[in-house]
Design a protein around this motif. Structure first.
Motif, PDB file in Angstrom:
ATOM      1  N   GLU B  15      41.164  32.959  44.016  1.00  0.00           N
ATOM      2  CA  GLU B  15      39.958  32.910  44.858  1.00  0.00           C
ATOM      3  C   GLU B  15      39.896  34.113  45.801  1.00  0.00           C
ATOM      4  OE1 GLU B  15      37.354  30.927  44.927  1.00  0.00           O
ATOM      5  OE2 GLU B  15      38.105  29.963  43.113  1.00  0.00           O
ATOM      6  N   VAL B  16      41.029  34.363  46.434  1.00  0.00           N
ATOM      7  CA  VAL B  16      41.083  35.482  47.383  1.00  0.00           C
ATOM      8  C   VAL B  16      40.811  36.796  46.665  1.00  0.00           C
ATOM      9  CG1 VAL B  16      42.527  36.653  49.080  1.00  0.00           C
ATOM     10  CG2 VAL B  16      42.801  34.188  48.684  1.00  0.00           C
ATOM     11  N   LEU B  17      41.401  36.898  45.487  1.00  0.00           N
ATOM     12  CA  LEU B  17      41.256  38.120  44.708  1.00  0.00           C
ATOM     13  C   LEU B  17      39.796  38.370  44.355  1.00  0.00           C
ATOM     14  CD1 LEU B  17      43.140  40.236  43.575  1.00  0.00           C
ATOM     15  CD2 LEU B  17      43.147  38.991  41.421  1.00  0.00           C
ATOM     16  N   MET B  18      39.142  37.297  43.932  1.00  0.00           N
ATOM     17  CA  MET B  18      37.742  37.450  43.568  1.00  0.00           C
ATOM     18  C   MET B  18      36.901  37.800  44.786  1.00  0.00           C
ATOM     19  SD  MET B  18      37.341  34.603  40.586  1.00  0.00           S
ATOM     20  CE  MET B  18      36.174  33.675  41.474  1.00  0.00           C
ATOM     21  N   GLY B  22      35.310  41.259  44.283  1.00  0.00           N
ATOM     22  CA  GLY B  22      33.935  41.075  43.831  1.00  0.00           C
ATOM     23  C   GLY B  22      33.822  40.863  42.334  1.00  0.00           C
ATOM     24  N   PHE B  23      34.959  40.742  41.654  1.00  0.00           N
ATOM     25  CA  PHE B  23      34.899  40.462  40.224  1.00  0.00           C
ATOM     26  C   PHE B  23      34.510  39.003  39.995  1.00  0.00           C
ATOM     27  CE2 PHE B  23      37.885  44.121  39.473  1.00  0.00           C
ATOM     28  CZ  PHE B  23      36.990  44.833  38.692  1.00  0.00           C
ATOM     29  N   SER B  24      33.808  38.781  38.898  1.00  0.00           N
ATOM     30  CA  SER B  24      33.474  37.401  38.544  1.00  0.00           C
ATOM     31  C   SER B  24      34.678  36.780  37.814  1.00  0.00           C
ATOM     32  CB  SER B  24      32.253  37.409  37.632  1.00  0.00           C
ATOM     33  OG  SER B  24      32.629  37.912  36.379  1.00  0.00           O
ATOM     34  N   PRO B  25      34.701  35.461  37.683  1.00  0.00           N
ATOM     35  CA  PRO B  25      35.801  34.832  36.948  1.00  0.00           C
ATOM     36  C   PRO B  25      35.965  35.411  35.547  1.00  0.00           C
ATOM     37  CG  PRO B  25      34.475  33.186  38.043  1.00  0.00           C
ATOM     38  CD  PRO B  25      33.809  34.493  38.286  1.00  0.00           C
ATOM     39  N   ALA B  26      34.830  35.698  34.889  1.00  0.00           N
ATOM     40  CA  ALA B  26      34.925  36.246  33.534  1.00  0.00           C
ATOM     41  C   ALA B  26      35.630  37.602  33.548  1.00  0.00           C
ATOM     42  CB  ALA B  26      33.520  36.396  32.948  1.00  0.00           C
ATOM     43  N   HIS B  27      35.285  38.409  34.549  1.00  0.00           N
ATOM     44  CA  HIS B  27      35.951  39.699  34.686  1.00  0.00           C
ATOM     45  C   HIS B  27      37.456  39.511  34.843  1.00  0.00           C
ATOM     46  CE1 HIS B  27      32.050  41.643  36.292  1.00  0.00           C
ATOM     47  NE2 HIS B  27      32.250  41.994  35.040  1.00  0.00           N
ATOM     48  N   ILE B  28      37.795  38.602  35.750  1.00  0.00           N
ATOM     49  CA  ILE B  28      39.208  38.405  36.065  1.00  0.00           C
ATOM     50  C   ILE B  28      39.969  37.985  34.809  1.00  0.00           C
ATOM     51  CG2 ILE B  28      40.818  36.999  37.383  1.00  0.00           C
ATOM     52  CD1 ILE B  28      39.529  38.704  39.310  1.00  0.00           C
ATOM     53  N   ARG B  91      34.067  49.303  40.196  1.00  0.00           N
ATOM     54  CA  ARG B  91      32.919  48.429  40.002  1.00  0.00           C
ATOM     55  C   ARG B  91      31.686  49.117  40.580  1.00  0.00           C
ATOM     56  NH1 ARG B  91      31.203  43.765  41.611  1.00  0.00           N
ATOM     57  NH2 ARG B  91      31.867  44.170  43.728  1.00  0.00           N
ATOM     58  N   PRO B  92      30.557  48.999  39.884  1.00  0.00           N
ATOM     59  CA  PRO B  92      29.344  49.569  40.468  1.00  0.00           C
ATOM     60  C   PRO B  92      29.034  48.913  41.810  1.00  0.00           C
ATOM     61  CG  PRO B  92      28.911  48.663  38.277  1.00  0.00           C
ATOM     62  CD  PRO B  92      30.327  48.377  38.583  1.00  0.00           C
ATOM     63  N   VAL B  93      28.449  49.659  42.674  1.00  0.00           N
ATOM     64  CA  VAL B  93      28.092  49.100  43.981  1.00  0.00           C
ATOM     65  C   VAL B  93      26.980  48.077  43.780  1.00  0.00           C
ATOM     66  CG1 VAL B  93      27.125  49.643  46.223  1.00  0.00           C
ATOM     67  CG2 VAL B  93      28.688  51.230  45.142  1.00  0.00           C
ATOM     68  N   GLU B 105      35.106  46.497  54.574  1.00  0.00           N
ATOM     69  CA  GLU B 105      34.429  47.347  53.610  1.00  0.00           C
ATOM     70  C   GLU B 105      34.875  46.980  52.191  1.00  0.00           C
ATOM     71  OE1 GLU B 105      35.258  51.351  54.390  1.00  0.00           O
ATOM     72  OE2 GLU B 105      33.525  52.101  53.293  1.00  0.00           O
ATOM     73  N   PRO B 106      33.929  46.779  51.289  1.00  0.00           N
ATOM     74  CA  PRO B 106      34.340  46.395  49.939  1.00  0.00           C
ATOM     75  C   PRO B 106      35.117  47.522  49.257  1.00  0.00           C
ATOM     76  CG  PRO B 106      31.992  46.863  50.028  1.00  0.00           C
ATOM     77  CD  PRO B 106      32.474  46.846  51.429  1.00  0.00           C
TER      78      PRO B 106
END
Lengths: 838, 194
Positions: B15-18, B22-28, B91-93, B105-106
């Motif tokens: 959860e923290v990582l996402m 900003g990655f989605s679960p699918a990305h992860i 990741r794209p902004v 800051e992301p």
């Protein structure tokens, strides 16, 4: 300004009025008849040898053509020179069309008939090709190919969408009885839809070049307009064939054949273009000895690709487009730099010229009573549908594209894209090509097309700029070429490729990289001269280009001033320094301040005020011991510069040769520089040996002091390098004085390190900067460490400028700096100071 | 869906990582699969050798530097958390993500992307790209086509362009300023598959 404009205009109008009676005469009467008549007359009346005869019909056709070209040129001139209030609101294309109305009115008034109009063969064979070639030849390839997917979607599906929806909607309205009684069937509506569907590259370039939108938006609109012309011509041909076939005979097989032919024509045309691009690239590999005409091959082969495609009934526009896009890299690398410039200028000349002609004649064509058939329903509905379906189509396809795009196309950009759907001459050309036997309502279609063209080019063209401003569309960032940007672009490419590898996905970057490797290994090997291949690295070329620019600027600036003494008022310099450096760079300040204040004290003798003004008193104190010597140095440096500044001899050779430009003038210059250098060496050597020049000791002393003072010492190593170089060349004894000067300049961060002004120019191998196009790099690259002429480097020059004084034009060139401040200063200051040096 | 959740549950702190990346679960999950594929011996972390095994990466002129960027100084391994965080730079902004005032800051912000590029040059981590460091990168990227002297002059010119305080090196601030006009979002982003 306005008076000259009116003059131009009136001249153009006068010219047309004057020529027109002749033209009318030539055209309205039967040519044969005139000729017979003429012969007859000549035989009859030949009583003696006529000294001159008036033979209009001998030259009639070329004369008319050239007169119209001339008028178009004048029209463009008058449009461009028009007051800025007008040109800032109206786009040039719209103005040209409106001027065309006027000219057409004059022609019609004189003739009572439409004598001149844009006819399709002229347009498609003589006016359009060079515009397309120009657009594709200067296509920013990387941008184009990285957005190729989107461009293709818009160009192919967007155009089909437009054609189909406009055609079908019009048909629907017709069936509903909105248009009254017209003789148009479904197929004819579709045919009309297909010709009105395409966004026109000529109009789009003309308008979008003036608004400077961001590059992605530009390439999308531009690429689409370029490619969809091919598509629309193909669609037009398919529907044209369907129309001649007649409704009942079209079955599934025919439709399938139509689609198949669409694919073959489009891709066949593109393929043909690529073949011609390869031919062209191969050809330019071996044109070394006919440099003067090699530029012509681009145009000839490009046009050949167009005509060949036309002959094979493939898409000619796509053919010439891909020919231009694919050949540019290799052609530019293979050809001589001069030929490249020639191509560039000639291409722009031709394209710009035909663009002007096209818009002018689009206007002139309108003044014709024959073609105007008014049908309110048809015309207004066409306008409406063209506008609406363009918007719907853009948003629809962008929505689909955005699912796959890395950087989605924003809504604002979509608005501009859909609003930028300008129709132009291609649509008109296609409409004029319609067969009246098959399409009874041809004239209605032509007039509707013209109205759509005028509406989009003039109205949308005018409103485009305000719209872009109002929506705050991202504009193109105007920036100078920068090596660091290019370098990092390259680095970013590598990084992205690596990251994709790490993520284990085959993505865009993988393809790009694969293609690049393939291209480098095989295609370049095939299509490029081996020499061009070697020194072709993009980054290095940028570097080379920047260097050339610097050198040119440097030399021209020096020449403009009559000497290479760059100077400006120290007052301004002081202010400037503080502004630019700020307190954060205080550690470097002392060096500069020393120089500045030295100068103030030494020459101008208003020490008190300047010290008071000086924010760093410790440095100022330092100065008192040195001001005399420094003044001496400055004078010496000034003379040194003047001696080494090469002024060309005024014996320009005007040798005429059809196949060569002037024959190696460089040798002269090299020789001259060599002689001058040797002479000055000899003198300085003599003086040093005889002990005539007392400056030696002092300067040495001064040098030590300086070195001592340079506490941060980061330039020391390079200083040594200088010394080495100079010593090697001149010999230790004589070198002392020179190297001191040099060190002086250098340690001060003073920036005149251009090799021209260094005394070590003894051998031809040490070539001056204007010879840098040769493969050998300029001799003292270390000297280039700080090039003199880049705006943000100007302050490096500052101490030098102060020490040798003349007016401030160097800084003037750099307008962004504090222009107002120098404006009053320089003249007075330099006048005061000149006597010191003279 | 059940399998997705079970894979996600295996990853600690997902959860923290996402939240951070900003990655989605699918990305992860996709990245986790990739991580496991790279981690051939199943140690739960990656070594430089694991990266070196990627064939294309070995051919990348600055590949070793990019691999180096995954390892914080003094560490020989990289765990999944760090792996994802580093990739998150690319990741794209996302424009429509709500801006919270106090949120950090992301990772994929412009300056973080630049920071990543900067540290590829700055191998000795002194916060400055020196002439030598730049020269090394140039040598790698320009390769055989250019002579050493030409390389040097290119490097000098590059430094000169960016170097505002005349210390013959490019600090991060200078680096950022010199690239102000470049659209970093476009150039330093890749599309991650879901």
């Amino acid at each position: 300004m306005p008076s000259s404009v009116y003059l131009c205009l009136s001249r153009a109008v006068f010219l047309v009025c004057f020529v027109n009676p002749l033209i009318m005469q030539g055209l309205s009467e039967d040519v044969n008849e005139i000729q017979d008549h003429h012969h007859h007359q000549q035989k009859e009346n030949l009583t003696g040898l006529p000294i001159v005869t008036f033979r209009w019909h001998h030259v009639q056709t070329p004369y008319l053509v050239i007169i119209w070209v001339f008028v178009a040129g004048l029209a463009k001139l008058s449009v461009v020179e028009l007051s800025h209030h007008v040109t800032s609101v109206f786009p040039e294309s719209g103005l040209l069309i409106m001027l065309g109305f006027v000219l057409g009115g004059i022609v019609w008034g004189a003739d009572m008939a439409q004598t001149f109009k844009l006819i399709p063969p002229t347009f498609f064979y003589y006016l359009l090709p060079q515009i397309i070639l120009d657009a594709s030849y200067f296509m920013p390839n990387k941008l184009f190919f990285s957005n190729l997917g989107a461009i293709l979607i818009y160009a192919i599906f967007g155009t089909c969408w437009n054609a189909a929806t406009v055609g079908l909607s019009l048909w629907g309205c017709y069936e509903a009885g909105v248009m009254g009684d017209l003789d148009i069937g479904l197929l004819q509506f579709l045919l009309f839809g297909s010709l009105i569907a395409a966004v026109d590259p000529v109009a789009v370039i003309a308008v979008f070049e003036e608004v400077h939108v961001n590059e992605v938006l530009f390439i999308l609109v531009f690429g689409e307009s370029l490619l969809n012309d091919g598509v629309t011509v193909v669609l037009y041909n398919v529907f044209d064939a369907f129309v001649s076939l007649g409704g009942p005979r079209i079955d599934a097989a025919e439709i399938f054949k139509g689609i198949f032919s669409f694919v073959v024509v489009a891709f066949g045309g593109s393929f043909l273009g690529i073949v011609f691009a390869i031919l062209l690239s191969l050809l330019t590999r071996c044109t070394k000895h006919i440099q003067i005409i090699e530029a012509g091959f681009i145009f000839v082969v490009g046009y050949l690709s167009y005509l060949t495609a036309e002959m094979l009934s493939l898409s000619a526009i796509l053919s010439i487009t891909f020919c231009g896009i694919c050949c540019q890299k290799y052609v530019n690398a293979n050809m001589d730099e001069k030929s490249v410039t020639t191509v560039r200028h000639a291409m722009k000349l031709l394209a710009n010229g035909s663009e002007t002609m096209i818009f002018l004649f689009l206007g002139i064509t309108a003044i014709d009573t024959e073609i105007w058939v008014w049908n309110t329903g048809f015309i207004l509905l066409t306008l409406l549908f063209v506008f609406i379906y363009r918007i719907i189509g853009t948003f629809l396809f962008t929505w689909m594209l955005n699912k796959f795009r890395l950087v989605p196309i924003e809504v604002i950009d979509q608005v501009v894209m859909s609003y930028g759907g300008l129709r132009g001459a291609v649509a008109y050309g296609l409409a004029a090509m319609l067969d009246e036997d098959k399409i009874p309502e041809k004239n209605l279609m032509i007039s509707t097309t013209l109205i759509v063209v005028y509406f989009t080019v003039i109205l949308q063209g005018i409103t485009m700029k305000p719209l872009v401003q109002w929506l705050k569309v991202k504009r193109a960032a105007h920036s100078d070429l920068k090596l660091i940007e290019k370098l990092n672009n390259r680095a970013f490419d590598h990084i992205l490729a690596a990251v994709e590898d790490i993520c284990g996905r085959i993505g865009d970057n993988w393809w790009t990289r694969g293609w690049n490797r393939f291209e480098e290994n095989y295609i370049s090997w095939l299509l490029m001269k081996s020499k061009a291949r070697k020194n072709r690295d993009y980054l290095f070329n940028i570097f080379h280009k920047l260097n050339l620019e610097d050198a040119i600027n440097y030399v021209s600036e020096g020449e403009r001033q009559g000497s290479l003494a760059f100077s400006r008022s120290d007052e301004a310099a002081n202010v400037d320094f503080k502004k630019q450096f700020g307190s954060e760079f205080a550690d470097v300040m002392p060096n500069i301040m020393v120089d500045v204040s030295n100068y103030e004290l030494g020459i101008e003798h208003f020490s008190v005020t300047s010290i008071v003004k000086d924010t760093i008193p410790s440095v100022s104190l330092d100065i008192h011991g040195q001001d005399r010597k420094n003044a001496m140095d400055d004078i010496n440096a000034h003379h040194l510069l003047q001696q080494h500044l090469y002024r060309s001899r005024k014996n320009h050779r005007h040798k005429y040769s059809r196949s060569h430009f002037s024959i190696n003038q460089n040798e002269d210059e090299v020789q001259e520089i060599f002689q001058r250098t040797m002479r000055s060496r000899l003198e300085s050597f003599k003086s040093a040996k005889m002990g005539v020049n007392p400056a030696k000791k002092i300067t040495k002393h001064h040098k030590k002091e300086l070195m001592h003072k340079m506490s941060n010492g980061h330039t020391d190593s390079t200083g040594h390098l200088y010394e080495d170089e100079v010593d090697r060349a001149v010999g230790r004894e004589a070198g002392a004085i020179n190297s001191t000067f040099m060190r002086d300049m250098y340690t001060m961060g003073a920036g005149i390190e251009n090799p021209v002004f260094l005394p070590d120019m003894d051998s031809p191998a040490h070539s001056p900067p204007w010879l840098m196009e040769t493969e050998a790099v300029a001799p003292s690259q270390r000297a280039q460490r700080r090039l003199p002429w880049t705006p943000n480097r100007l302050r490096r020059l500052a101490p030098m400028r102060i020490s040798t004084c003349s007016t401030d034009s160097f800084l003037m060139a750099d307008v962004s700096l504090t222009l107002e401040e120098h404006d009053e200063q320089p003249q007075t200051d330099s006048e005061e100071m000149r006597p010191v040096f003279d | 869906m059940g399998s997705t959740n079970s894979t996600l549950l295996k990853i600690p702190n997902v959860e923290v990582l996402m939240q951070e990346t900003g990655f989605s679960p699918a990305h992860i999950i996709r990245l986790h699969d990739r991580f496991k594929a790279l981690d051939k011996e199943g140690r739960g972390h990656l070594c430089p050798q694991d990266f070196g095994a990627i064939k294309e990466l070995a051919m990348n002129p600055i590949g070793d530097r990019i691999i180096g960027a995954f390892f914080s100084p003094g560490k020989e391994t990289v765990d999944f958390d760090t792996f994802v965080k580093i990739l998150a730079h690319f990741r794209p902004v996302d424009k429509d993500r709500p801006k919270e005032l106090n949120s950090p800051e992301p990772i994929n912000s412009r300056s973080n992307k630049l920071r990543f590029a900067f540290q590829l040059y700055d191998q000795d981590k002194d916060g400055k790209i020196s002439r030598d460091e730049l020269l090394q990168v140039l040598r790698a990227m320009l390769g055989m086509q250019v002579t050493e002297e030409q390389l040097e002059s290119v490097a000098d010119r590059t430094i000169q362009e960016a170097d505002l305080d005349r210390d013959d090196a490019i600090s991060f601030e200078e680096f950022r300023k010199s690239l102000e006009k470049i659209n970093i979002d476009n150039l330093m982003s890749i599309r991650f598959l879901r």
